[in-house]
Design a protein around this motif. Structure first.
Motif, PDB file in Angstrom:
ATOM      1  N   VAL A 167      -0.636  16.846 -11.620  1.00 57.27           N
ATOM      2  CA  VAL A 167      -0.522  16.697 -13.251  1.00 57.27           C
ATOM      3  C   VAL A 167       0.266  15.430 -13.454  1.00 57.27           C
ATOM      4  CG1 VAL A 167       0.418  17.749 -15.108  1.00 57.27           C
ATOM      5  CG2 VAL A 167      -0.553  19.305 -13.730  1.00 57.27           C
ATOM      6  N   LEU A 168       1.421  15.052 -12.675  1.00 58.63           N
ATOM      7  CA  LEU A 168       2.194  13.796 -12.985  1.00 58.63           C
ATOM      8  C   LEU A 168       1.399  12.656 -12.824  1.00 58.63           C
ATOM      9  CD1 LEU A 168       5.515  14.835 -11.534  1.00 58.63           C
ATOM     10  CD2 LEU A 168       4.840  14.908 -13.794  1.00 58.63           C
ATOM     11  N   SER A 169       0.512  12.650 -11.690  1.00 56.17           N
ATOM     12  CA  SER A 169      -0.062  11.539 -11.556  1.00 56.17           C
ATOM     13  C   SER A 169      -1.754  11.450 -12.223  1.00 56.17           C
ATOM     14  CB  SER A 169      -0.484  11.423  -9.948  1.00 56.17           C
ATOM     15  OG  SER A 169      -1.375  12.312  -9.488  1.00 56.17           O
ATOM     16  N   MET A 170      -1.874  12.388 -12.785  1.00 54.73           N
ATOM     17  CA  MET A 170      -3.184  12.656 -13.657  1.00 54.73           C
ATOM     18  C   MET A 170      -4.494  12.393 -12.779  1.00 54.73           C
ATOM     19  SD  MET A 170      -1.922  10.607 -17.261  1.00 54.73           S
ATOM     20  CE  MET A 170      -1.346   9.142 -16.168  1.00 54.73           C
ATOM     21  N   GLY A 171      -4.126  13.051 -11.380  1.00 56.02           N
ATOM     22  CA  GLY A 171      -5.095  12.891 -10.450  1.00 56.02           C
ATOM     23  C   GLY A 171      -5.466  11.481 -10.110  1.00 56.02           C
ATOM     24  N   ASN A 172      -4.525  10.386 -10.313  1.00 55.96           N
ATOM     25  CA  ASN A 172      -4.790   9.019  -9.740  1.00 55.96           C
ATOM     26  C   ASN A 172      -4.210   8.722  -8.618  1.00 55.96           C
ATOM     27  OD1 ASN A 172      -4.471   6.256  -9.721  1.00 55.96           O
ATOM     28  ND2 ASN A 172      -5.528   6.046 -11.702  1.00 55.96           N
ATOM     29  N   ILE A 173      -4.846   8.590  -7.506  1.00 54.20           N
ATOM     30  CA  ILE A 173      -4.362   8.246  -6.285  1.00 54.20           C
ATOM     31  C   ILE A 173      -3.181   7.139  -6.275  1.00 54.20           C
ATOM     32  CG2 ILE A 173      -6.049   6.975  -5.306  1.00 54.20           C
ATOM     33  CD1 ILE A 173      -3.986   9.263  -3.274  1.00 54.20           C
ATOM     34  N   PHE A 174      -3.515   5.959  -7.063  1.00 61.30           N
ATOM     35  CA  PHE A 174      -2.515   4.749  -7.017  1.00 61.30           C
ATOM     36  C   PHE A 174      -1.299   5.337  -7.802  1.00 61.30           C
ATOM     37  CE2 PHE A 174      -6.767   3.282  -7.252  1.00 61.30           C
ATOM     38  CZ  PHE A 174      -6.768   2.177  -6.028  1.00 61.30           C
ATOM     39  N   LEU A 175      -1.512   6.195  -8.708  1.00 63.43           N
ATOM     40  CA  LEU A 175      -0.181   6.646  -9.561  1.00 63.43           C
ATOM     41  C   LEU A 175       0.530   7.388  -8.897  1.00 63.43           C
ATOM     42  CD1 LEU A 175       1.457   6.331 -12.078  1.00 63.43           C
ATOM     43  CD2 LEU A 175       0.176   7.890 -12.926  1.00 63.43           C
ATOM     44  N   MET A 176      -0.108   8.257  -7.933  1.00 59.02           N
ATOM     45  CA  MET A 176       0.670   9.159  -7.197  1.00 59.02           C
ATOM     46  C   MET A 176       1.415   8.327  -6.114  1.00 59.02           C
ATOM     47  SD  MET A 176       0.056  11.290  -4.217  1.00 59.02           S
ATOM     48  CE  MET A 176       0.946  12.620  -3.695  1.00 59.02           C
ATOM     49  N   LEU A 177       0.637   7.394  -5.522  1.00 54.91           N
ATOM     50  CA  LEU A 177       1.417   6.599  -4.526  1.00 54.91           C
ATOM     51  C   LEU A 177       2.657   5.969  -4.871  1.00 54.91           C
ATOM     52  CD1 LEU A 177      -1.680   5.262  -2.458  1.00 54.91           C
ATOM     53  CD2 LEU A 177      -0.149   6.982  -1.586  1.00 54.91           C
ATOM     54  N   VAL A 178       2.768   5.413  -6.240  1.00 57.26           N
ATOM     55  CA  VAL A 178       3.619   4.684  -6.686  1.00 57.26           C
ATOM     56  C   VAL A 178       4.767   5.728  -7.121  1.00 57.26           C
ATOM     57  CG1 VAL A 178       4.718   3.683  -8.932  1.00 57.26           C
ATOM     58  CG2 VAL A 178       2.440   3.026  -7.673  1.00 57.26           C
ATOM     59  N   ILE A 179       4.218   7.039  -7.622  1.00 53.91           N
ATOM     60  CA  ILE A 179       5.428   7.939  -7.756  1.00 53.91           C
ATOM     61  C   ILE A 179       6.193   8.507  -6.543  1.00 53.91           C
ATOM     62  CG2 ILE A 179       5.771  10.319  -8.256  1.00 53.91           C
ATOM     63  CD1 ILE A 179       3.607   9.976 -10.594  1.00 53.91           C
ATOM     64  N   THR A 180       5.393   8.615  -5.413  1.00 58.66           N
ATOM     65  CA  THR A 180       5.923   8.841  -4.011  1.00 58.66           C
ATOM     66  C   THR A 180       6.800   7.916  -3.699  1.00 58.66           C
ATOM     67  OG1 THR A 180       3.741  10.085  -3.448  1.00 58.66           O
ATOM     68  CG2 THR A 180       5.351   9.568  -1.747  1.00 58.66           C
ATOM     69  N   ALA A 181       6.445   6.430  -3.531  1.00 57.66           N
ATOM     70  CA  ALA A 181       7.274   5.397  -3.181  1.00 57.66           C
ATOM     71  C   ALA A 181       8.724   5.472  -3.812  1.00 57.66           C
ATOM     72  CB  ALA A 181       6.515   4.178  -3.308  1.00 57.66           C
ATOM     73  N   LEU A 182       8.583   5.594  -5.127  1.00 59.07           N
ATOM     74  CA  LEU A 182       9.885   5.523  -6.199  1.00 59.07           C
ATOM     75  C   LEU A 182      10.735   6.820  -5.768  1.00 59.07           C
ATOM     76  CD1 LEU A 182       8.494   4.474  -9.737  1.00 59.07           C
ATOM     77  CD2 LEU A 182       9.769   3.160  -7.660  1.00 59.07           C
ATOM     78  N   ALA A 183      10.170   7.802  -5.613  1.00 58.38           N
ATOM     79  CA  ALA A 183      10.692   9.007  -5.020  1.00 58.38           C
ATOM     80  C   ALA A 183      11.504   8.885  -3.889  1.00 58.38           C
ATOM     81  CB  ALA A 183       9.908  10.373  -5.277  1.00 58.38           C
ATOM     82  N   SER A 184      10.881   8.183  -2.889  1.00 55.20           N
ATOM     83  CA  SER A 184      11.266   7.990  -1.543  1.00 55.20           C
ATOM     84  C   SER A 184      12.454   7.256  -1.855  1.00 55.20           C
ATOM     85  CB  SER A 184      10.475   7.434  -0.643  1.00 55.20           C
ATOM     86  OG  SER A 184       9.220   8.370  -0.392  1.00 55.20           O
ATOM     87  N   LEU A 185      12.522   6.145  -2.369  1.00 57.06           N
ATOM     88  CA  LEU A 185      13.391   5.152  -2.413  1.00 57.06           C
ATOM     89  C   LEU A 185      14.657   5.810  -3.034  1.00 57.06           C
ATOM     90  CD1 LEU A 185      11.532   1.705  -3.765  1.00 57.06           C
ATOM     91  CD2 LEU A 185      12.535   2.187  -1.493  1.00 57.06           C
ATOM     92  N   ILE A 186      14.512   6.618  -4.302  1.00 56.61           N
ATOM     93  CA  ILE A 186      15.616   7.169  -4.872  1.00 56.61           C
ATOM     94  C   ILE A 186      16.355   8.025  -4.106  1.00 56.61           C
ATOM     95  CG2 ILE A 186      16.286   8.640  -6.970  1.00 56.61           C
ATOM     96  CD1 ILE A 186      14.183   7.304  -8.595  1.00 56.61           C
ATOM     97  N   ILE A 187      15.573   9.090  -3.618  1.00 58.37           N
ATOM     98  CA  ILE A 187      16.118  10.093  -2.509  1.00 58.37           C
ATOM     99  C   ILE A 187      16.831   9.473  -1.491  1.00 58.37           C
ATOM    100  CG2 ILE A 187      15.393  12.068  -1.183  1.00 58.37           C
ATOM    101  CD1 ILE A 187      13.500  12.821  -3.122  1.00 58.37           C
ATOM    102  N   GLY A 188      16.100   8.440  -0.822  1.00 61.21           N
ATOM    103  CA  GLY A 188      16.677   7.601   0.397  1.00 61.21           C
ATOM    104  C   GLY A 188      17.948   7.029   0.152  1.00 61.21           C
ATOM    105  N   MET A 189      18.454   6.819  -1.106  1.00 64.29           N
ATOM    106  CA  MET A 189      19.740   6.230  -1.333  1.00 64.29           C
ATOM    107  C   MET A 189      20.778   7.028  -0.854  1.00 64.29           C
ATOM    108  SD  MET A 189      19.422   4.342  -5.202  1.00 64.29           S
ATOM    109  CE  MET A 189      17.741   3.357  -5.301  1.00 64.29           C
ATOM    110  N   GLY A 190      20.508   8.234  -1.130  1.00 61.29           N
ATOM    111  CA  GLY A 190      21.695   9.167  -0.649  1.00 61.29           C
ATOM    112  C   GLY A 190      21.438   9.939   0.717  1.00 61.29           C
ATOM    113  N   LEU A 191      20.309   9.812   1.446  1.00 61.64           N
ATOM    114  CA  LEU A 191      19.908  10.529   2.601  1.00 61.64           C
ATOM    115  C   LEU A 191      19.890   9.406   4.060  1.00 61.64           C
ATOM    116  CD1 LEU A 191      17.171  13.316   1.475  1.00 61.64           C
ATOM    117  CD2 LEU A 191      19.992  13.061   1.366  1.00 61.64           C
ATOM    118  N   PRO A 192      19.911  10.077   5.049  1.00 63.58           N
ATOM    119  CA  PRO A 192      19.552   9.203   6.269  1.00 63.58           C
ATOM    120  C   PRO A 192      18.087   9.264   6.095  1.00 63.58           C
ATOM    121  CG  PRO A 192      21.066  11.168   6.798  1.00 63.58           C
ATOM    122  CD  PRO A 192      20.846  11.296   5.613  1.00 63.58           C
ATOM    123  N   THR A 193      17.662   8.185   6.750  1.00 69.67           N
ATOM    124  CA  THR A 193      16.191   7.889   6.805  1.00 69.67           C
ATOM    125  C   THR A 193      15.134   8.949   7.487  1.00 69.67           C
ATOM    126  OG1 THR A 193      16.266   6.452   9.032  1.00 69.67           O
ATOM    127  CG2 THR A 193      16.213   5.498   6.800  1.00 69.67           C
TER     128      THR A 193
END
Length: 698
Positions: free
Chosen positions: A475-501
């Motif tokens: 729903v968040l990516s509206m079924g768009n694989i490109f947008l979904m990858l961007v969301i995943t990348a940003l979420a990984s960067l944000i979560i990864g700021m406080g977690l071990p890799t």
């Protein structure tokens, strides 16, 4: 004086960097008195236990995971105080020179709670899914103490995320319709988390217990024997004379160290204390010197064979042999490193920096031979993994005993060569081995607790959230694989700021990797599962130097005396060339050698990936052989796309898919044209030599 020996440390910066390294290495308290041997002693016993199960001791896999977690929890509560600094006048909660009685008690309870599944294994298996009161008490105690232990050694981010998932598992029925979930009961939650292999005792902890520990121990032994310093000297002797030589030596040394250390901060403190001052002295600004070390040390986790412990977890999740993960990771990892060498060359060209005079560098052959024994266990490890195709744990075990043999011989050999007594030297060898065993155990505390705590999140997802998460992401990516990858990348960067890799990868892979594959399939695009997992892993790694947190940047900035945020931003700019690789191999599986079995074909793909990354680095750094003009940047990006996505360019040119590699010559021709366009603008070299940079000190 030799340039290798002539460098100075900033004491305050060194102390801060070492403090971060100590935390990464599992050193929290430095206890005085007889009890100072307690924590190292437990760590040594842990290492011996792990070596035993890799060789002669046969135990049920759940028993191994439980004992592994019990050791980690015991060490963390004895080793790390409740508060890092004194708060509310409660000094005993932040004691760093002694172990309070309260922490002894908590460590004992945590140890027993972790071992409970083993102590009552028969009863638990008979009442699986129907826990009694005692099961619930021990299960909730383990969950709470695990989260507290993770907070002490890793920080609050992972426990907070885990608590949010736990809360969601109980409050799901009361959520808005979009994210509503049927919820769970306390009995089912405890059964899932602490009485089965689907939660805390899941695959991540199993990989930590059976494979990762041995590789971390191997790295600790290599470092204790002096392998890290040897790699730096070898790199400097080989590359120090080239343009920007110290930066290139830092990249090579950090890459070699990172392949076995699996920790960016430990890598920076091991190599950066030597290379950053060298880079500054030949003319690199402090921020750029630190950023080069950050990028090199962070990317060390991308390079096989360890890959920050994630390679083994990827193999389990994707259900492929470990060597297949190495194969998939090889091209992106080494292309990324090749591009970092290229960036260091660009920076040296911009700043007019030459290499160190050859006479001031350690002789290559002499340096190579002085530590050639360090290469023996490394070659043994690679031979076992790649040629013999042995399991990772057996390969690491064989490399460890070879490394131990070398450590036993090394000190007596030095003593014999220097005509010194052999007995004290042999005694020192034994001390070094036990010190390495203690370091291996301490280094593993954060990994063990990260994988166990991340197992809570994995367990909650397995309760039925997986399908819901895929729907929400869709729903968040509206079924768009490109947008979904961007969301995943940003979420990984944000979560990864406080977690071990490793924890970042586990969390993001559990949440998004299946969604990437499913949404890709819904768009008639096949995404290999390996690509999806590597995508999550890469952006978890990049979080290590992403401002404003980026602990790796803080460690390097402390050594270089540069602003941490500016260092993180510069390091991230260097690492942008790594950030494009996951987007490329999601759509072009050739880059992870998916279904590629030909060596010439693989080498061709790797070479073109390197040149594609070079072009992207030129576009982002604003320089090729001269300063870029605005209209050249799109051309560099075009070269990048042609060399990394020939499958996408070929149809546009009417070239069949099976002949897509004909796009490569076109991309290289465009790269060559850019060279000819910039050649008349090449700056006249009026560079600062290393002799001038060092002055008479050389």
């Amino acid at each position: 004086m030799n340039a290798v020996e002539e460098y100075h440390q900033d004491e305050a910066g060194q102390n801060l960097a070492q403090k971060l390294a100590d935390e990464e290495a599992g050193i929290g308290r430095r206890v005085k008195g007889p009890l100072r041997f307690l924590i190292p002693g437990i760590a040594v016993v842990w290492s011996l236990f792990q070596l035993s199960i890799a060789s002669w001791l046969i135990l049920d896999t759940i028993f191994i995971r439980a004992i592994h977690l019990a050791f980690a929890l015991t060490i963390v509560f004895l080793n790390f105080p409740f508060f890092k600094e004194r708060h509310f006048g409660l000094g005993f909660l932040s004691a760093k020179r002694r172990i309070p009685v309260l922490d002894f008690m908590v460590a004992t309870v945590a140890c027993v709670s972790a071992l409970y599944i083993m102590l009552d294994y028969t009863g638990i298996t008979q009442r699986y899914g129907l826990p009694i009161g005692r099961d619930i008490v021990f299960g909730m105690t383990l969950t709470i103490l695990l989260l507290e232990g993770a907070r002490r050694v890793i920080g609050p981010a992972l426990p907070v995320i885990a608590i949010c998932f736990i809360g969601y598992s109980f409050l799901g029925p009361y959520m808005p319709d979009l994210i509503a979930f049927k919820g769970t009961s306390l009995s089912r939650f405890v059964g899932q988390m602490t009485m089965s292999s689907e939660g805390i005792y899941g695959i991540p902890l199993d990989v930590s217990a059976t494979i990762v520990f041995l590789f971390v121990l191997f790295g600790a032994m290599l470092d204790k024997a002096g392998g890290g310093k040897y790699f730096i000297r070898l790199s400097l002797s080989l590359l120090g004379g080239f343009k920007g030589g110290p930066a290139k030596a830092a990249i090579m040394g950090s890459g070699l160290t990172g392949m076995v250390s699996g920790s960016s901060i430990a890598n920076i403190v091991t190599t950066g204390t030597f290379t950053i001052p060298m880079m500054k002295k030949v003319g690199y600004p402090a921020t750029k010197a630190a950023a080069v070390e950050v990028a090199a040390s962070t990317d060390g986790q991308l390079a096989p064979p360890i890959m920050g412990a994630a390679a083994f977890i990827i193999a389990e999740y994707v259900n492929v042999p470990y060597i297949e993960v190495v194969k998939a990771a090889a091209v992106p990892a080494f292309a990324s490193y090749a591009a970092l060498f290229y960036i260091s060359h660009i920076e040296a060209s911009k700043l007019g920096i030459q290499g160190l005079p050859r006479k001031e560098l350690p002789p290559f052959m002499e340096t190579l031979l002085s530590g050639v024994h360090f290469l023996i266990p490394l070659l043994m490890l690679l031979y076992e993994l790649i040629v013999k195709r042995h399991s990772p744990e057996l390969s690491a075990f064989n490399a460890i005993w070879v490394m131990a043999l070398i450590m036993v011989i090394q000190e007596p050999f030095k003593a014999w060569r220097n005509k010194q007594p052999l007995v004290p030297a042999f005694r020192q060898s034994i001390v070094n081995i036990f010190s390495a065993l203690a370091s291996g155990g301490r280094n593993m505390v954060s990994v063990a607790l990260a994988t166990a705590a991340a197992g809570i999140i994995v367990g909650v997802v397995a309760l039925g959230l997986g399908g819901l998460i895929t729907q929400v992401i869709d729903v968040l990516s509206m079924g768009n694989i490109f947008l979904m990858l961007v969301i995943t990348a940003l979420a990984s960067l944000i979560i990864g700021m406080g977690l071990p890799t490793t924890a970042t990868y586990i969390v993001m892979a559990s949440l998004t990797a299946p969604a990437i594959v499913m949404i890709g399939g819904a768009n008639d695009f096949i995404v290999p599962l390996m690509s999806a997992h590597l995508f999550c892993f890469y952006f978890g790694i990049l979080a290590d130097d992403t401002p404003p947190v980026g602990l790796a940047a803080y460690a390097a900035a402390a050594i270089a005396k540069s602003p941490p945020i500016a260092t993180g931003i510069q390091g991230f700019m260097y690492d942008i060339r790594t950030a494009i690789l996951p987007f490329m191999f999601i759509f072009n599986a050739d880059l992870i050698l998916h279904n590629i079995t030909s060596w010439p074909q693989g080498i061709l793909i790797f070479s073109m990936a390197c040149f594609g990354n070079f072009a992207f680095a030129s576009a982002t750094q604003g320089w090729f052989i001269a300063k870029n003009r605005f209209y050249e940047v799109p051309l560099f990006l075009g070269v990048t796309f042609m060399l990394m996505r020939p499958d996408a360019v070929a149809p546009l040119l009417g070239i069949p898919h099976d002949q897509r590699y004909w796009v490569y010559p076109m991309g290289m021709a465009l790269f060559g044209l850019l060279f000819l366009m910039q050649r008349p603008r090449m700056p006249v070299q009026n560079s600062m030599t290393a002799k001038e940079a060092f002055g008479n000190k050389l």
